[in-house]
Design an enzyme around this catalytic site. Structure first.
Site: not given
Length: 798
Positions: A305, A307, A541
């Site tokens: 991912d 971010t 996250d």
């Protein structure tokens, strides 16, 4: 009204009082679920002492001690050594896991005495009021008391992927997690009564299940078991049916049986994993499932991912750019009102709140928290209108000039959100309706300083990296390009991806950067890669990463990520350092490569021990004079020490950067079987050449045994030298040390007396060395020929 009914009507805002909590603790109504990755010290001791191998050795030791030859029972020290080493290493790993698990555990927010505080999951009691928001995991079963646009994902429990809207009075189950909205629920079932308690307990155990390495070793051990039965039975028959005295026959029987058991293989495998846990723990890496260390070393695709992985999770508001539709509206006031209206703002809204902290006092009539599926959030403020904040390419038509402007800004690697006036209330079924653009909100994300080095490492190791993000594809591509990720110049908008799994697999396999990916698409992309034979790791996250993390071969969660993400990740990077992943890969490679080396040593010993037992026993079985077994138990003990035990322990813990490969069982057997056959035949031939016959004295028998032992140890040390390749200075030092110590055993008067060795007959000794030389040549040729047949490059030095 009954006492229970009054209990249910407790003040939701206040929560339980300290006295009410103490009462429930006293009554045992607590969330007494065992901690993750933890088992008692007694369990550790018991699992290392009361093993099948220790039991076999204990019985054989009792037999030897009954003969009065105590030195022949030296192998019994392996029981103590195996147990002590195993206990120490596993207790170290247990302490590391327990400490890290406390740091990384989900900590629910509980209301007590009118205050909200984070507590450990096992401190929750029945009837506690627990607050929840986006990304929060439901830690115990309960009943919803408050809900504001709250959507819960129960797919990890039920398999159903549809989000479920929760309202007051609805039940929630432990193991599910909040995707959007916020609220509070009352704990109704705690501890082992909770729906997912047993699943959580099993998932967090210190275990080696589902390990390709461990499964391969178990397969090998099954084959060995089938060989041990006939070889062991023949040894027992041969030694006890001859003309030897009973003590001598028992010593020969035990000497034949002891080396057949690969006593240290499982132990060193467990130690290698445990040491890996401790090493990674020092880097703030929590390993929830031990096979993840091995698994990440086998990964050939990493889905990351953007971010929180390539960029830091925190953001900074750099610009609010008014658009033509703003009129007299101050975008800053609207943004401040949106930030106040959302009780659990995401990272973007937190950055906006920091830049616009003044509350304008607008009262909201409806709130739509951010959802990864719809890509926008918003609130309705009565007379002040309906407002949304989200992705410009989702809220605006394709031909809108404001959308093009946003794309141009996003191409610089910035996150761009649209603030717009919505035509419908945000809680309406057809929300948001037509959106009038008011302002572009530009946010800056800082790229992690370690991201480039980590991507370069994976590239050098032949591991493909796929950036899969919910952000705008152009913006994600700009970030990836700045890190020189191959393929970043052709980002793919996930909204254009086909539903057909085969077509999806083609695109995902060939692409590198994907934007506007929904949680369901992330999951589908992981499955698509797996369908093409890839071993996939997923890092993330956010709550939108949970499903993909769960379905990937290895799920890697960031410690600062959502509780739900951390709970499903097999590896949790508590310091949020993406750069820790290469160290996890390195530990996995160390475990896989070193255990393969160690397995070669142990299985070579097993092969030659079984064959020697058969070659010694078969003549007596078919009518010839029974041969005494060439070695005493003390002989096989020193062979085990210097050709296997000590070097195997060093090799199992040493650095190893060899790339992980499949076919563990085949490679080990290709080395161990030929080498074992050569050692067995060479030793048996040297024994026959000098064997004095049944009527010879004890001195002549000792000389014959010594000759066979010289042959065996010389070839076994050469096998060690082959397995230690490619050579480094410390590996060469290890080999030289083992050769030197082995030679001293035959040269020092004290060791010759203790171990009953007599190399004084020069003719016998030369015969033994000649047989050893032939065996060494055959083993060496076999190693080179195997490499040539398999087209594997053989190297003598690193």
């Amino acid at each position: 009204m009954s006492g229970d009914e009054r209990l249910l009507m407790q003040d939701v805002e206040r929560g339980l009082t300290a006295a009410e909590v103490a009462e429930r603790v006293a009554n045992g109504r607590t969330n007494d679920v065992p901690s993750r990755a933890s088992r008692s010290t007694w369990d550790v001791v018991r699992s290392n002492v009361f093993t099948r191998i220790n039991a076999i050795f204990a019985v054989l030791a009792v037999i030897i001690f009954s003969t009065g030859y105590l030195l022949d029972g030296l192998f019994a020290g392996l029981i103590v050594a195996n147990s002590v080493i195993g206990i120490i290493q596993e207790l170290r790993a247990k302490r590391t896991l327990d400490k890290l698990a406390i740091v990384g555990q989900v900590r629910p927010r509980v209301r007590r005495d009118g205050k909200t505080a984070e507590i450990a999951p096992n401190e929750v009691v029945a009837d506690d009021v627990i607050e929840i928001g986006p990304g929060d995991q439901i830690v115990v079963d309960g009943e919803v008391l408050e809900a504001e646009a709250m959507e819960v994902d129960e797919s990890l429990l039920t398999g159903e992927s549809d989000l479920i809207v929760k309202t007051p009075g609805d039940p929630v189950m432990s193991g599910s997690f909040v995707v959007a909205g916020s609220g509070a629920y009352r704990a109704t079932k705690v501890g082992k009564e909770a729906y997912a308690a047993k699943l959580a307990e099993e998932a967090g155990r210190f275990t080696l299940v589902n390990s390709e390495l461990r499964n391969g070793i178990n397969t090998i051990l099954k084959v060995i078991t089938y060989l041990l039965v006939p070889a062991g039975a023949l040894s027992i028959y041969n030694q006890l049916s001859g003309d030897q005295a009973l003590p001598d026959a028992l010593r020969g029987m035990v000497a034949a049986l002891v080396p057949m058991v690969p006593e240290g293989l499982i132990l060193l495998t467990s130690i290698a994993f445990a040491v890996g846990v401790v090493r990674l723990g020092r880097r703030q890496c929590l390993v929830n499932e031990l096979p993840a260390i091995e698994g990440l070393a086998r990964v050939d695709v990493v889905c990351a991912d953007k971010t929180g992985t390539l960029t830091e999770n925190a953001m900074r508001l750099t610009e609010v750019r008014p658009l033509s539709g703003a009129g007299d509206t101050d975008p800053g006031v609207v943004l401040a009102a949106l930030a106040v209206a959302d009780p659990r703002p995401n990272a973007s809204l937190q950055a906006i709140a920091e830049a616009h902290p003044d509350d304008p006092g607008w009262r909201h009539t409806a709130v739509a928290p951010f959802s990864s599926a719809r890509k926008w959030s918003g609130a309705s403020f009565g007379e002040h209108g309906n407002w949304v904040l989200g992705a410009p390419d989702v809220l605006l038509p394709a031909d809108a000039p404001e959308r093009a402007e946003a794309e141009e800004t996003g191409a610089k690697g910035l996150r761009v959100l649209l603030l717009g006036r919505a035509g419908n209330a945000v809680d309406a079924e057809d929300a948001p309706g037509q959106v009038t653009p008011v302002a572009l909100v530009v946010l800056e994300q800082k790229i992690r300083g370690d991201a480039r080095a980590t991507l370069d490492y994976f590239a050098s190791q032949g591991v493909a990296v796929k950036v899969i993000s919910g952000d705008n594809a152009v913006s994600v591509g700009a970030v990836a390009r700045s890190l020189d990720l191959p393929g970043a110049d052709a980002p793919v908008d996930a909204r254009t991806l086909p539903d057909d799994p085969e077509k999806l697999a083609d695109i995902v396999e060939n692409g590198s950067v994907f934007g506007r990916v929904t949680p369901a698409q992330k999951r589908a992309m992981v499955k698509a890669l797996q369908s093409r034979g890839h071993t996939v790791a997923m890092t993330g996250d956010g709550v939108n990463d949970v499903l993909a993390l769960k379905d990937s071969d290895i799920g890697v969660a960031m410690g600062a990520g959502s509780p739900a993400t951390r709970s499903v990740g097999q590896i949790v990077l508590l310091d949020n350092a993406f750069a820790t992943l290469p160290h996890v890969v390195g530990e996995g490679r160390r475990v896989i490569g070193n255990i393969e080396r160690v397995a070669n040593l142990f299985l070579t010993k097993t092969v030659y021990s079984v064959l020697l037992a058969l070659m010694v026993g078969i003549p007596g079985l078919i009518g010839f004079d029974a041969l005494p077994y060439p070695f005493l138990p003390r002989h096989v003990t020193i062979v085990g020490w210097f050709t296997i035990g000590l070097p195997a322990f060093v090799l199992s813990l040493a650095p190893n950067n060899d790339r992980a490969r499949g076919g563990f069982v085949g490679r080990v057997m290709r080395m161990a079987v030929p080498a074992g056959v050569v050692i067995a035949v060479s030793s048996f031939v040297s024994y026959l050449l000098v064997h004095p016959g049944a009527n010879a004295g004890e001195a002549a028998q000792v000389q014959a045994s010594t000759t066979a032992l010289i042959t065996l140890m010389a070839i076994a040390l050469w096998v060690l030298a082959i397995i230690a390749r490619p050579y480094t200075w410390w590996r060469l030092a290890l080999i030289v040390a083992m050769i030197g110590i082995s030679a001293l055993m035959f040269l020092l008067p004290l060791s010759r007396k203790i171990f009953l060795l007599d190399p004084s007959n020069l003719g016998y000794t030369l015969s033994g060395l000649a047989c050893a030389a032939v065996g060494i040549v055959l083993v060496e040729l076999g190693w080179w020929i195997d490499g040539w047949l398999r087209q594997e490059k053989r190297r003598l030095t690193a």
